[in-house]
Design a protein around this motif. Sequence first.
Motif, mmCIF file in Angstrom:
data_model
loop_
_atom_site.group_PDB
_atom_site.id
_atom_site.type_symbol
_atom_site.label_atom_id
_atom_site.label_comp_id
_atom_site.label_asym_id
_atom_site.label_seq_id
_atom_site.Cartn_x
_atom_site.Cartn_y
_atom_site.Cartn_z
ATOM 1 N N ARG A 77 0.844 -1.196 0.000
ATOM 2 C CA ARG A 77 0.000 0.000 0.000
ATOM 3 C C ARG A 77 0.875 1.240 0.000
ATOM 4 N N GLY A 78 0.597 2.160 -0.897
ATOM 5 C CA GLY A 78 1.370 3.388 -0.981
ATOM 6 C C GLY A 78 1.030 4.365 0.135
ATOM 7 N N LYS A 79 1.998 5.190 0.500
ATOM 8 C CA LYS A 79 1.814 6.178 1.549
ATOM 9 C C LYS A 79 1.054 7.374 1.008
ATOM 10 N N THR A 80 -0.025 7.735 1.697
ATOM 11 C CA THR A 80 -0.853 8.854 1.256
ATOM 12 C C THR A 80 -0.148 10.168 1.545
ATOM 13 N N GLU A 81 -0.084 11.028 0.562
ATOM 14 C CA GLU A 81 0.552 12.332 0.757
ATOM 15 C C GLU A 81 -0.392 13.240 1.541
ATOM 16 N N LEU A 82 0.127 13.874 2.575
ATOM 17 C CA LEU A 82 -0.697 14.723 3.428
ATOM 18 C C LEU A 82 -0.855 16.102 2.794
ATOM 19 N N LYS A 83 -1.921 16.238 2.053
ATOM 20 C CA LYS A 83 -2.296 17.524 1.490
ATOM 21 C C LYS A 83 -3.793 17.490 1.206
ATOM 22 N N ARG A 84 -4.374 18.598 0.969
ATOM 23 C CA ARG A 84 -5.823 18.687 0.749
ATOM 24 C C ARG A 84 -6.213 17.914 -0.507
#
Length: 210
Positions: A3-10
């Motif tokens: 599972r890829g890491k979700t980028e923390l942005k809107r």
Amino acid sequence: MVRGKTELKRIENATSRQVTFSKRRSGLLKKAFELSVLCDAEVALIIFSPKGKLHEFSSSSMINNTIERYRKNTKTLAFGRNSVEENLQLLKEETATLYKKIELLEDSKRKLLGENLDSCSTDELEEVEKQLERSLSNIRARKNLLFKEQIDQLKEQEKNLTKENIELRKKSEMLPLKLSTLPKVQLLPQLMEVETALFIGLPEPRTTNV
């Protein structure tokens, strides 16, 4: 599949943003509940959705009690921080005032020692002179007091010595009276002891009659 890491942005997509909000909200409420049960902690959670809908969780019966408790604690902490800052400011002001007083005292000391007088006006020099005169007056008064105390002590010693001398004279005058009251048998050894004790010098040479 990793599972890829979700980028923390809107999240720009509104639908994806709403789905993510629902999932993360449920997970957050679940974690808050677990924390309150496992650690016996008082937990209050308030969430407002992008549309303004309220979601809340509280481990106690009333969330308002937790909020009121939070307000009291934040006021106490704020008051403590303000008190510390005020005390620090007062300490800084007192330190600055003490530094100024020390500088004034050092300057006055140098002037009394006759140093740094070039920048002094006539009035300042007269004030320094008056201070020196007052100091000399106090020194002389203290010195005279010490002399007086020493003289009083010497007079007291003289008085005691005179008293002892009088008593010794009385004892020496009473000695012949005591000797005269003794019988002749006892008086002779006493006189011999007195004469022996008082004789000082070499013995006289003996002369023989031829």
